[in-house]
Write a protein that holds these residues in place. Structure first.
Motif, PDB file in Angstrom:
ATOM      1  N   GLU A  12      18.179  26.396  12.859  1.00 45.48           N
ATOM      2  CA  GLU A  12      17.404  26.522  11.631  1.00 45.48           C
ATOM      3  C   GLU A  12      15.952  26.240  12.004  1.00 45.48           C
ATOM      4  OE1 GLU A  12      20.989  25.375   8.517  1.00 45.48           O
ATOM      5  OE2 GLU A  12      19.490  23.846   9.006  1.00 45.48           O
ATOM      6  N   ASP A  13      15.051  27.127  11.589  1.00 46.84           N
ATOM      7  CA  ASP A  13      13.696  27.140  12.129  1.00 46.84           C
ATOM      8  C   ASP A  13      12.662  26.769  11.075  1.00 46.84           C
ATOM      9  OD1 ASP A  13      14.699  28.021  14.616  1.00 46.84           O
ATOM     10  OD2 ASP A  13      14.789  30.072  13.845  1.00 46.84           O
ATOM     11  N   TYR A  14      11.561  26.159  11.556  1.00 42.47           N
ATOM     12  CA  TYR A  14      10.553  25.607  10.654  1.00 42.47           C
ATOM     13  C   TYR A  14       9.149  25.835  11.200  1.00 42.47           C
ATOM     14  CZ  TYR A  14      14.731  23.307   8.970  1.00 42.47           C
ATOM     15  OH  TYR A  14      15.995  23.076   8.497  1.00 42.47           O
ATOM     16  N   PHE A  15       8.241  26.032  10.269  1.00 43.64           N
ATOM     17  CA  PHE A  15       6.812  26.134  10.541  1.00 43.64           C
ATOM     18  C   PHE A  15       6.143  24.876  10.003  1.00 43.64           C
ATOM     19  CE2 PHE A  15       2.673  27.382   8.590  1.00 43.64           C
ATOM     20  CZ  PHE A  15       1.963  27.656   9.763  1.00 43.64           C
ATOM     21  N   VAL A  16       5.316  24.234  10.795  1.00 45.79           N
ATOM     22  CA  VAL A  16       4.582  23.060  10.323  1.00 45.79           C
ATOM     23  C   VAL A  16       3.355  23.538   9.551  1.00 45.79           C
ATOM     24  CG1 VAL A  16       3.361  20.968  10.964  1.00 45.79           C
ATOM     25  CG2 VAL A  16       5.411  21.645  12.235  1.00 45.79           C
ATOM     26  N   THR A  31      11.550  28.915   8.067  1.00 49.46           N
ATOM     27  CA  THR A  31      11.224  30.224   8.614  1.00 49.46           C
ATOM     28  C   THR A  31      12.401  30.741   9.427  1.00 49.46           C
ATOM     29  OG1 THR A  31       9.496  31.515   9.705  1.00 49.46           O
ATOM     30  CG2 THR A  31      10.060  29.393  10.721  1.00 49.46           C
ATOM     31  N   TRP A  32      12.204  31.821  10.169  1.00 48.18           N
ATOM     32  CA  TRP A  32      13.297  32.470  10.895  1.00 48.18           C
ATOM     33  C   TRP A  32      12.687  33.372  11.964  1.00 48.18           C
ATOM     34  CZ3 TRP A  32      11.903  32.824   5.901  1.00 48.18           C
ATOM     35  CH2 TRP A  32      11.251  33.999   5.514  1.00 48.18           C
ATOM     36  N   PRO A  33      13.453  33.705  12.996  1.00 50.82           N
ATOM     37  CA  PRO A  33      12.927  34.592  14.046  1.00 50.82           C
ATOM     38  C   PRO A  33      12.683  35.992  13.493  1.00 50.82           C
ATOM     39  CG  PRO A  33      14.905  33.422  14.780  1.00 50.82           C
ATOM     40  CD  PRO A  33      14.799  33.211  13.303  1.00 50.82           C
ATOM     41  N   PRO A  34      11.825  36.773  14.156  1.00 44.43           N
ATOM     42  CA  PRO A  34      11.600  38.162  13.729  1.00 44.43           C
ATOM     43  C   PRO A  34      12.911  38.942  13.711  1.00 44.43           C
ATOM     44  CG  PRO A  34       9.965  37.501  15.348  1.00 44.43           C
ATOM     45  CD  PRO A  34      10.976  36.398  15.304  1.00 44.43           C
ATOM     46  N   GLU A  59       8.950  39.111   6.908  1.00 40.11           N
ATOM     47  CA  GLU A  59       8.385  38.344   8.018  1.00 40.11           C
ATOM     48  C   GLU A  59       8.123  36.914   7.570  1.00 40.11           C
ATOM     49  OE1 GLU A  59       4.534  38.422  11.059  1.00 40.11           O
ATOM     50  OE2 GLU A  59       4.832  40.030   9.583  1.00 40.11           O
ATOM     51  N   GLY A  60       8.625  35.958   8.354  1.00 35.09           N
ATOM     52  CA  GLY A  60       8.382  34.555   8.062  1.00 35.09           C
ATOM     53  C   GLY A  60       7.196  34.019   8.833  1.00 35.09           C
ATOM     54  N   GLN A  61       6.942  32.737   8.693  1.00 26.22           N
ATOM     55  CA  GLN A  61       5.882  32.076   9.441  1.00 26.22           C
ATOM     56  C   GLN A  61       6.339  31.842  10.891  1.00 26.22           C
ATOM     57  OE1 GLN A  61       2.842  31.497   7.854  1.00 26.22           O
ATOM     58  NE2 GLN A  61       3.904  32.725   6.317  1.00 26.22           N
ATOM     59  N   PRO A  62       5.405  31.569  11.799  1.00 21.20           N
ATOM     60  CA  PRO A  62       5.800  31.289  13.189  1.00 21.20           C
ATOM     61  C   PRO A  62       6.719  30.073  13.273  1.00 21.20           C
ATOM     62  CG  PRO A  62       3.429  31.633  13.020  1.00 21.20           C
ATOM     63  CD  PRO A  62       3.944  31.537  11.622  1.00 21.20           C
ATOM     64  N   THR A  63       7.570  30.046  14.268  1.00 26.37           N
ATOM     65  CA  THR A  63       8.487  28.925  14.462  1.00 26.37           C
ATOM     66  C   THR A  63       7.828  27.845  15.310  1.00 26.37           C
ATOM     67  OG1 THR A  63      10.483  30.279  14.275  1.00 26.37           O
ATOM     68  CG2 THR A  63      10.690  28.203  15.458  1.00 26.37           C
ATOM     69  N   ASP A  64       7.702  26.648  14.749  1.00 25.88           N
ATOM     70  CA  ASP A  64       7.197  25.483  15.477  1.00 25.88           C
ATOM     71  C   ASP A  64       8.317  24.534  15.888  1.00 25.88           C
ATOM     72  OD1 ASP A  64       4.436  26.157  15.283  1.00 25.88           O
ATOM     73  OD2 ASP A  64       4.405  25.416  13.215  1.00 25.88           O
ATOM     74  N   ILE A  65       9.378  24.483  15.079  1.00 26.80           N
ATOM     75  CA  ILE A  65      10.500  23.585  15.333  1.00 26.80           C
ATOM     76  C   ILE A  65      11.784  24.387  15.157  1.00 26.80           C
ATOM     77  CG2 ILE A  65      11.692  21.468  14.641  1.00 26.80           C
ATOM     78  CD1 ILE A  65       9.036  20.536  13.380  1.00 26.80           C
ATOM     79  N   SER A  66      12.653  24.324  16.134  1.00 28.32           N
ATOM     80  CA  SER A  66      13.926  25.036  16.071  1.00 28.32           C
ATOM     81  C   SER A  66      15.053  24.018  16.233  1.00 28.32           C
ATOM     82  CB  SER A  66      14.000  26.099  17.172  1.00 28.32           C
ATOM     83  OG  SER A  66      15.116  26.938  17.002  1.00 28.32           O
ATOM     84  N   VAL A  67      15.709  23.692  15.130  1.00 27.96           N
ATOM     85  CA  VAL A  67      16.740  22.657  15.126  1.00 27.96           C
ATOM     86  C   VAL A  67      18.095  23.289  15.440  1.00 27.96           C
ATOM     87  CG1 VAL A  67      17.865  20.843  13.775  1.00 27.96           C
ATOM     88  CG2 VAL A  67      15.429  21.345  13.414  1.00 27.96           C
ATOM     89  N   VAL A  68      18.736  22.835  16.486  1.00 24.90           N
ATOM     90  CA  VAL A  68      20.055  23.347  16.866  1.00 24.90           C
ATOM     91  C   VAL A  68      21.095  22.733  15.933  1.00 24.90           C
ATOM     92  CG1 VAL A  68      21.789  23.513  18.678  1.00 24.90           C
ATOM     93  CG2 VAL A  68      19.359  23.643  19.260  1.00 24.90           C
TER      94      VAL A  68
END
Length: 242
Positions: free
Chosen positions: A221-225, A165-168, A178-187
């Motif tokens: 890089e962002d992820y939705f569980v 996913t990705w930020p708005p 629009e992506g899914q909500p971000t649960d994990i944001s990997v730097v």
């Protein structure tokens, strides 16, 4: 050893979507595997002469192997299904291939596109999301693809299925999907040079360099569980809380 399995539609999806995460995981000792459903033979070649879709497919598969080496992907499986027509392929065939990889690699986390199909909403991206999600669940059953069990593979349920996913996006930003909500944001800031090198390995895709630079080189890089163990609030690791 931790394990990560990525499931994508085309060569370069792995780099564009999660290249920084994969490089970081590989450096942390995570075993990384990739299933790529098509060879990307319907695309263009960025001026590199090719005489047929077959030749382009072979070239893009070689490029994918090179990119995997840069990122630290240990295992690559290619489906070779029609580029641009993944939704028309027999779903059982594709799901069986993904299930086989999951059962063999036994990852802790599986990553794929979300149902919107990434910012591009590509039809193959949407298809692989559906196929990977179903395969994630079927891999843990004894009745799905029982021939694999007869070969010695055992059911396996990864602890977490994550969607990219990705930020708005700000107003006027394209694409505005629009992506899914971000649960994990990997730097991934420190791994962006590796991500750039992996994209450079996809020589036939260099006409998309400006697009890659604009969309794929963020510090996270962002992820939705989607399924499995919820991530702790503020998680910065795909394996957080597992």
């Amino acid at each position: 050893m931790r394990g990560l399995t990525a499931v994508f539609a085309h060569p370069d999806d792995e780099t564009f979507a999660i290249g920084g995460t994969v490089a970081r995981c590989a450096d942390d000792g995570v075993r990384c595997s990739l299933y790529c459903a098509t060879d990307g033979d319907a695309g263009r070649s960025s001026g590199i002469p090719v005489s047929s879709r077959t030749e382009l497919a072979a070239l893009r598969r070689d490029e994918l192997r090179a990119a995997c080496a840069v990122l630290g992907i240990d295992v690559l499986e290619c489906g070779g299904h029609p580029d641009g027509a993944l939704a028309a392929v027999d779903a059982e065939v594709v799901m069986a291939e993904i299930v086989r990889l999951i059962r063999r690699e036994r990852p802790d986390v599986v990553v794929t596109f979300g149902p919107e199909g990434a910012p591009t909403q590509h039809r193959d991206h949407r298809a692989i999301s559906r196929l990977a999600t179903a395969a994630f669940l079927l891999a843990d059953t004894t009745t799905a693809y029982s021939e694999q069990l007869a070969e010695g593979l055992a059911p396996h349920r990864a602890e977490r299925l994550c969607y990219v996913t990705w930020p708005p996006r700000p107003p006027g930003f394209e694409p505005a999907t629009e992506g899914q909500p971000t649960d994990i944001s990997v730097v991934v800031r420190n791994w962006l040079p590796r991500k750039r090198d992996a994209f450079a390995a996809h020589r036939t895709q260099q006409e998309h360099r400006a697009h890659f630079d604009r969309l794929a080189l963020a510090d996270t890089e962002d992820y939705f569980v989607a399924i499995g163990a919820p991530a702790p609030r503020g998680a910065t690791d795909l394996f957080a809380g597992l």
